[in-house]
Design a protein around this motif. Structure first.
Motif, PDB file in Angstrom:
ATOM      1  N   ASN A 493       1.128 -19.413   6.106  1.00  6.03           N
ATOM      2  CA  ASN A 493       0.144 -18.967   5.123  1.00  6.03           C
ATOM      3  C   ASN A 493      -0.194 -20.191   4.283  1.00  6.03           C
ATOM      4  OD1 ASN A 493      -1.368 -17.867   3.087  1.00  6.03           O
ATOM      5  ND2 ASN A 493       0.219 -16.536   2.292  1.00  6.03           N
ATOM      6  N   ILE A 494      -1.320 -20.826   4.610  1.00  7.57           N
ATOM      7  CA  ILE A 494      -1.706 -22.082   3.970  1.00  7.57           C
ATOM      8  C   ILE A 494      -2.588 -21.782   2.763  1.00  7.57           C
ATOM      9  CG2 ILE A 494      -2.873 -24.291   4.290  1.00  7.57           C
ATOM     10  CD1 ILE A 494      -2.278 -24.094   7.259  1.00  7.57           C
ATOM     11  N   GLU A 495      -2.007 -21.971   1.562  1.00  5.79           N
ATOM     12  CA  GLU A 495      -2.790 -21.760   0.340  1.00  5.79           C
ATOM     13  C   GLU A 495      -3.483 -23.064  -0.041  1.00  5.79           C
ATOM     14  OE1 GLU A 495      -2.343 -21.018  -4.451  1.00  5.79           O
ATOM     15  OE2 GLU A 495      -0.723 -20.311  -3.139  1.00  5.79           O
ATOM     16  N   ILE A 496      -4.794 -23.014  -0.149  1.00  8.47           N
ATOM     17  CA  ILE A 496      -5.571 -24.189  -0.536  1.00  8.47           C
ATOM     18  C   ILE A 496      -5.610 -24.257  -2.066  1.00  8.47           C
ATOM     19  CG2 ILE A 496      -7.751 -25.402  -0.291  1.00  8.47           C
ATOM     20  CD1 ILE A 496      -6.289 -24.843   2.361  1.00  8.47           C
ATOM     21  N   LYS A 497      -5.103 -25.351  -2.608  1.00  9.84           N
ATOM     22  CA  LYS A 497      -5.120 -25.548  -4.055  1.00  9.84           C
ATOM     23  C   LYS A 497      -6.486 -26.081  -4.479  1.00  9.84           C
ATOM     24  CE  LYS A 497      -2.181 -25.412  -6.678  1.00  9.84           C
ATOM     25  NZ  LYS A 497      -1.718 -24.358  -7.624  1.00  9.84           N
ATOM     26  N   TRP A 498      -7.079 -25.403  -5.459  1.00 12.37           N
ATOM     27  CA  TRP A 498      -8.384 -25.836  -5.971  1.00 12.37           C
ATOM     28  C   TRP A 498      -8.480 -25.431  -7.431  1.00 12.37           C
ATOM     29  CZ3 TRP A 498     -11.924 -29.125  -4.376  1.00 12.37           C
ATOM     30  CH2 TRP A 498     -13.195 -29.112  -4.964  1.00 12.37           C
ATOM     31  N   SER A 499      -8.886 -26.348  -8.269  1.00 14.95           N
ATOM     32  CA  SER A 499      -8.967 -26.084  -9.699  1.00 14.95           C
ATOM     33  C   SER A 499     -10.127 -25.142 -10.024  1.00 14.95           C
ATOM     34  CB  SER A 499      -9.149 -27.395 -10.464  1.00 14.95           C
ATOM     35  OG  SER A 499      -9.336 -27.153 -11.835  1.00 14.95           O
ATOM     36  N   GLN A 500      -9.850 -24.155 -10.860  1.00 19.80           N
ATOM     37  CA  GLN A 500     -10.881 -23.205 -11.266  1.00 19.80           C
ATOM     38  C   GLN A 500     -11.120 -23.243 -12.774  1.00 19.80           C
ATOM     39  OE1 GLN A 500      -9.196 -19.691  -8.661  1.00 19.80           O
ATOM     40  NE2 GLN A 500     -11.228 -19.164  -9.364  1.00 19.80           N
ATOM     41  N   LYS A 501     -12.270 -22.742 -13.145  1.00 15.17           N
ATOM     42  CA  LYS A 501     -12.612 -22.613 -14.556  1.00 15.17           C
ATOM     43  C   LYS A 501     -11.981 -21.342 -15.102  1.00 15.17           C
ATOM     44  CE  LYS A 501     -16.675 -22.560 -17.620  1.00 15.17           C
ATOM     45  NZ  LYS A 501     -18.164 -22.559 -17.643  1.00 15.17           N
ATOM     46  N   LEU A 502     -11.329 -21.481 -16.255  1.00 22.67           N
ATOM     47  CA  LEU A 502     -10.713 -20.315 -16.887  1.00 22.67           C
ATOM     48  C   LEU A 502     -11.728 -19.574 -17.736  1.00 22.67           C
ATOM     49  CD1 LEU A 502      -7.344 -21.995 -17.961  1.00 22.67           C
ATOM     50  CD2 LEU A 502      -7.763 -20.567 -15.947  1.00 22.67           C
ATOM     51  N   LYS A 503     -11.357 -18.380 -18.128  1.00 21.78           N
ATOM     52  CA  LYS A 503     -12.286 -17.545 -18.888  1.00 21.78           C
ATOM     53  C   LYS A 503     -12.641 -18.163 -20.232  1.00 21.78           C
ATOM     54  CE  LYS A 503     -13.157 -12.617 -19.473  1.00 21.78           C
ATOM     55  NZ  LYS A 503     -12.583 -11.245 -19.308  1.00 21.78           N
ATOM     56  N   ASP A 504     -11.736 -18.972 -20.791  1.00 17.47           N
ATOM     57  CA  ASP A 504     -12.014 -19.605 -22.089  1.00 17.47           C
ATOM     58  C   ASP A 504     -12.825 -20.891 -21.947  1.00 17.47           C
ATOM     59  OD1 ASP A 504     -10.199 -21.416 -21.074  1.00 17.47           O
ATOM     60  OD2 ASP A 504      -8.603 -20.960 -22.505  1.00 17.47           O
ATOM     61  N   GLY A 505     -13.222 -21.240 -20.727  1.00 12.24           N
ATOM     62  CA  GLY A 505     -14.065 -22.404 -20.504  1.00 12.24           C
ATOM     63  C   GLY A 505     -13.334 -23.645 -20.048  1.00 12.24           C
ATOM     64  N   ARG A 506     -12.008 -23.679 -20.170  1.00 12.93           N
ATOM     65  CA  ARG A 506     -11.238 -24.837 -19.732  1.00 12.93           C
ATOM     66  C   ARG A 506     -11.106 -24.844 -18.207  1.00 12.93           C
ATOM     67  NH1 ARG A 506      -6.120 -24.400 -20.787  1.00 12.93           N
ATOM     68  NH2 ARG A 506      -6.224 -22.165 -21.290  1.00 12.93           N
ATOM     69  N   MET A 507     -10.903 -26.036 -17.648  1.00 11.62           N
ATOM     70  CA  MET A 507     -10.609 -26.173 -16.223  1.00 11.62           C
ATOM     71  C   MET A 507      -9.098 -26.311 -16.039  1.00 11.62           C
ATOM     72  SD  MET A 507     -13.412 -26.020 -14.442  1.00 11.62           S
ATOM     73  CE  MET A 507     -12.835 -26.671 -12.868  1.00 11.62           C
ATOM     74  N   GLU A 508      -8.580 -25.733 -14.972  1.00  7.58           N
ATOM     75  CA  GLU A 508      -7.153 -25.910 -14.678  1.00  7.58           C
ATOM     76  C   GLU A 508      -6.832 -27.389 -14.500  1.00  7.58           C
ATOM     77  OE1 GLU A 508      -5.424 -22.209 -12.247  1.00  7.58           O
ATOM     78  OE2 GLU A 508      -7.128 -23.165 -11.237  1.00  7.58           O
ATOM     79  N   SER A 509      -7.728 -28.096 -13.837  1.00  3.84           N
ATOM     80  CA  SER A 509      -7.606 -29.537 -13.655  1.00  3.84           C
ATOM     81  C   SER A 509      -8.979 -30.057 -13.274  1.00  3.84           C
ATOM     82  CB  SER A 509      -6.580 -29.860 -12.561  1.00  3.84           C
ATOM     83  OG  SER A 509      -6.481 -31.253 -12.348  1.00  3.84           O
ATOM     84  N   GLU A 510      -9.304 -31.255 -13.696  1.00  5.06           N
ATOM     85  CA  GLU A 510     -10.610 -31.809 -13.361  1.00  5.06           C
ATOM     86  C   GLU A 510     -10.596 -32.302 -11.916  1.00  5.06           C
ATOM     87  OE1 GLU A 510     -13.318 -31.641 -15.115  1.00  5.06           O
ATOM     88  OE2 GLU A 510     -12.253 -30.676 -16.778  1.00  5.06           O
ATOM     89  N   MET A 511     -11.409 -31.692 -11.068  1.00  4.18           N
ATOM     90  CA  MET A 511     -11.458 -32.055  -9.658  1.00  4.18           C
ATOM     91  C   MET A 511     -12.600 -33.045  -9.421  1.00  4.18           C
ATOM     92  SD  MET A 511      -8.961 -30.447  -8.200  1.00  4.18           S
ATOM     93  CE  MET A 511      -9.266 -30.344  -6.448  1.00  4.18           C
ATOM     94  N   THR A 512     -12.297 -34.091  -8.677  1.00  2.57           N
ATOM     95  CA  THR A 512     -13.318 -35.090  -8.362  1.00  2.57           C
ATOM     96  C   THR A 512     -13.775 -34.997  -6.912  1.00  2.57           C
ATOM     97  OG1 THR A 512     -11.574 -36.691  -7.851  1.00  2.57           O
ATOM     98  CG2 THR A 512     -12.452 -36.695 -10.094  1.00  2.57           C
ATOM     99  N   PHE A 513     -13.127 -34.152  -6.135  1.00  4.15           N
ATOM    100  CA  PHE A 513     -13.493 -33.997  -4.734  1.00  4.15           C
ATOM    101  C   PHE A 513     -14.696 -33.085  -4.585  1.00  4.15           C
ATOM    102  CE2 PHE A 513      -8.825 -34.725  -4.385  1.00  4.15           C
ATOM    103  CZ  PHE A 513      -8.874 -35.901  -3.651  1.00  4.15           C
ATOM    104  N   ASP A 514     -15.515 -33.363  -3.582  1.00  3.09           N
ATOM    105  CA  ASP A 514     -16.551 -32.424  -3.166  1.00  3.09           C
ATOM    106  C   ASP A 514     -15.876 -31.307  -2.387  1.00  3.09           C
ATOM    107  OD1 ASP A 514     -19.635 -31.978  -2.425  1.00  3.09           O
ATOM    108  OD2 ASP A 514     -18.419 -31.671  -0.622  1.00  3.09           O
ATOM    109  N   SER A 515     -16.217 -30.059  -2.677  1.00  3.35           N
ATOM    110  CA  SER A 515     -15.505 -28.927  -2.081  1.00  3.35           C
ATOM    111  C   SER A 515     -15.684 -28.858  -0.566  1.00  3.35           C
ATOM    112  CB  SER A 515     -15.953 -27.614  -2.727  1.00  3.35           C
ATOM    113  OG  SER A 515     -17.354 -27.437  -2.614  1.00  3.35           O
TER     114      SER A 515
END
Length: 716
Positions: A493-515
């Motif tokens: 079960n390969i979980e792909i890690k990808w930063s998402q925007k939270l409801k308060d507007g913050r990002m989990e982490s700033e991603m520089t990769f093209d999706s």
């Protein structure tokens, strides 16, 4: 393409190697003349769209050898007045031929074939070996030719959405009440319609500036837009609908209700030459029942607006009648590009397959469990080869782990977005001795050679593991290494890690990769290295799930949901914040199912039925799973797989081995039976065999029995 589950599914041991190593259009070879003529006839019960046609592909050169680019088109009988489509062609005489039907479209500019929908039955349709006294078209009752039904084999209907070969899908999302318009129309129900426009044609046939000139009358503008429409398909779904599925938009678009979530999927062949006209319609407050809506406003989305794979557009709405600003609308978009070179064929697909015997699977969380929580006594570092192997040793059916990219685009197994790097070589760590860095800023070589600490070790200034000298205990193993070193009978079960925007507007982490690049790098490794292993992808980001589903047709995808919880902050995207929305999104996107947070499942256990009633598979994750009684209870609810820590402690298996290994043994017996049949055939006098109908029939019966045995082994 690699073989996958072939022993358990249909016993076909042929290696499906990569058929096309370049993205260029291949010229179609001339179809060879066979020894028998066969007529394909298929009843099409669904409505075909403009530019869609019916085709067939199969296991011989005459049918394209499963290559979508080489599929063969059928033609409607009776000059299009019938729903039956027909093809007469030459097929080889001495072998049985397997085949599938598909709905496809052909780009009129490049002649590239785009798979719209295709049959995904595990065992495809079959034409048996030709018998000497059969009619030229094959056996039938009273001379009547057999008619198949598209997508239906013996009452089992499987006709699934295709994947991208050379085309692009641009997805436009309207949610979180995205319209800000003048007060007089603020409470009106708005209808949204998206129309594609071919800018290449505009440039050649008419002046684009004239087309976009706001001084044109509304009728003139709409007529110009109609003349500029391009080869494309536009489908829309509303996740506010419990039975959400993608459908063609109506003449005046799709209504956007309060708190709705509208998704438009627009398939285009040349995204760089396509613009999108967004029209808004509304009904008059005094309109009669049969009165048409009026054109409220519009805006054009030009291709240079969509430079990245995803983004947010804040666009003005121009009043259609007075050509003045009417308000604003917010649109989030996702651009899905094909994985090139294409590695997928039509021979087999498991995108929505689940065996009934796979009930209540035991899935090792990050291998043998998370290892950096204060209360955890795990002595093996999580997400390492050693951790994965330990889970397999104690009977894990699957192992779950997190994959993300290093700076040099290598897929590695690691959970957190950040790491700590030691600045000094000391036995005791001081406050200023560590530097926190995003994992994505280091190459694979740097990750493997630097003294790197987990975020928990960095914040506590206390190193927990000192076994990095042991290769299998090294952090940041490559995904390719796991695929090669872990027992192939253990599923991933390969979980792909990808930063998402939270409801308060913050990002989990700033991603520089093209999706698109991010997902492509991971898929290429899996498609090359996976072999026969059972693999399921998952991600908390609904858009990444969409990319995974549309870029390939082999491995199933599941949507990870946070659900209703107080343990984690909610996401900006509402699709992840409740099981109900996750189910609707997974059903509309044609995913395998959802991975639900156990906390939310235990809060309302009836939510399991929301998924299973729609034919979706349900996994579950969370700290609540680390309890034997809870695991037993979840299995009693019909959960298909439970992800938990410490397989050696919480698993109640009497025999510590994967359910897939058991299935492989059964299928191996069926395969040996098939080999025995083939050996007996080889020993039969070839001349007598070709002329003795009874021998031929007996061989077909034996082959059929063998195939049935293999099918039973996979589905019992």
């Amino acid at each position: 393409m690699q073989r996958w589950w072939f022993l358990e599914e249909n016993g076909d041991a042929k290696d499906v190697s990569a058929k096309q190593e370049s993205s260029g259009k291949k010229s179609k070879p001339p179809k060879p003349s066979g020894d028998r003529r066969h007529t394909f006839r298929v009843l099409v019960t669904c409505e075909l769209l403009k530019d869609e046609t019916v085709a067939v592909t199969g296991s011989c050169e005459a049918l394209g050898n499963w290559d979508p680019e080489q599929c063969v088109q059928l033609h409607p009988e009776n000059d299009g007045t019938s729903n039956v489509w027909r093809l007469e062609t030459e097929l080889p005489r001495e072998v049985s031929v397997t085949y599938r039907y598909l709905i496809c479209s052909i780009d009129p500019t490049t002649e590239n074939v785009h798979v719209r929908r295709f049959e995904t039955h595990l065992v495809p349709r079959q034409i048996p070996v030709w018998l000497a006294d059969e009619t030229a078209d094959g056996p039938g009752k009273g001379g009547e030719l057999k008619i198949d039904t598209l997508g239906d084999i013996n009452g089992n209907v499987k006709l699934d959405k295709g994947w991208l070969t050379t085309e692009t899908i641009v997805q436009f999302k309207f949610f979180d009440n995205p319209f800000s318009v003048k007060d007089r129309i603020k409470n009106r129900l708005l209808y949204v319609k998206i129309t594609t426009m071919n800018l290449r044609i505009n440039a050649e046939k008419q002046n684009l500036s004239t087309l976009l000139d706001e001084s044109l009358s509304n009728d003139t503008r709409e007529n110009a837009a109609e003349s500029a429409t391009t080869y494309s398909f536009t489908e829309v779904t509303s996740l506010g609908n419990p039975n959400a599925s993608y459908e063609q938009q109506s003449q005046f678009g799709c209504p956007y209700n309060k708190d709705d979530f509208l998704i438009f999927n627009v398939t285009v062949a040349e995204p760089e030459n396509v613009a999108y006209l967004v029209d808004l319609y509304a009904y008059s407050s005094k309109s009669k029942e049969d009165e048409l809506p009026y054109h409220l406003g519009y805006h054009y989305i030009l291709p240079n607006f969509l430079k990245t794979s995803e983004g947010v557009l804040e666009l003005p709405v121009t009043c259609a009648s007075k050509h003045r600003p009417l308000g604003m609308m917010r649109i989030e978009y996702l651009k899905v590009t094909p994985l090139l070179p294409s590695r997928c064929t039509l021979e087999r697909s498991y995108i929505r397959y689940w065996n009934k015997r796979w009930a209540g699977l035991d899935v090792g969380h990050r291998g043998s469990g998370t290892s950096f929580k204060a209360s955890d006594g795990n002595v093996i570092r999580e997400n390492t080869i050693a951790s994965l192997k330990k889970a397999v040793t104690h009977g894990a059916d699957m192992v779950e782990f997190d994959v993300q990219l290093s700076k040099d685009l290598v897929p590695v197994i690691y959970h957190d977005f950040d790491i700590y790097v030691s600045l000094k070589r000391k036995t005791t760590l001081e406050t200023n001795d560590m530097l926190e860095l995003p994992m994505r800023e280091l190459t694979l070589e740097q990750l493997r050679n630097l003294k790197v600490y987990h975020v928990v070790e960095g914040r506590n200034r206390e190193a927990k593991f000192f076994d990095e000298d042991l290769e299998e205990h090294q952090p940041f193993p490559q995904l390719a290494e796991a695929l090669e070193l872990i027992d192939p009978h253990c599923g991933f079960n390969i979980e792909i890690k990808w930063s998402q925007k939270l409801k308060d507007g913050r990002m989990e982490s700033e991603m520089t990769f093209d999706s698109n690049l991010y997902v492509d790098c991971i898929l290429r490794v899996v498609l090359e290295k996976a072999g026969d292993r059972r693999i399921v992808f998952s991600c908390f980001d609904a858009d990444i799930c969409t990319l995974l589903r549309l870029k390939q047709n082999l491995y199933p995808v599941m949507f990870l949901t946070l659900g209703v919880t107080s343990r984690y902050p909610s996401y900006h995207d509402p699709r992840c914040n409740s099981i109900e929305m996750a189910v609707r999104n997974a059903y509309a996107t044609e995913l395998l199912g959802i991975v639900a947070h156990t906390e939310d499942l235990l809060r309302d256990q009836t939510q399991v039925n929301l998924a299973t009633e729609k034919g979706l598979i349900v996994f579950c994750w969370g700290d609540d799973n680390n309890c034997k009684d809870t695991i037993k209870h979840l299995k009693s609810l019909g959960i298909h797989a439970i992800i938990y820590d410490k397989m050696d402690i919480y698993s109640d298996k009497a025999v510590k081995e994967s359910v897939f290994l058991v299935g492989a043994r059964e299928s191996q017996a069926a395969l040996l039976q098939q080999i025995d049949i083939e050996n007996r055939y080889e020993q039969t006098n070839q001349h007598e065999f070709l002329n003795d109908k009874d021998v031929r029939l007996n061989r077909d019966k034996m082959s059929s029995s063998s195939a049935t045995a293999m099918s039973v082994a996979s589905s019992s």
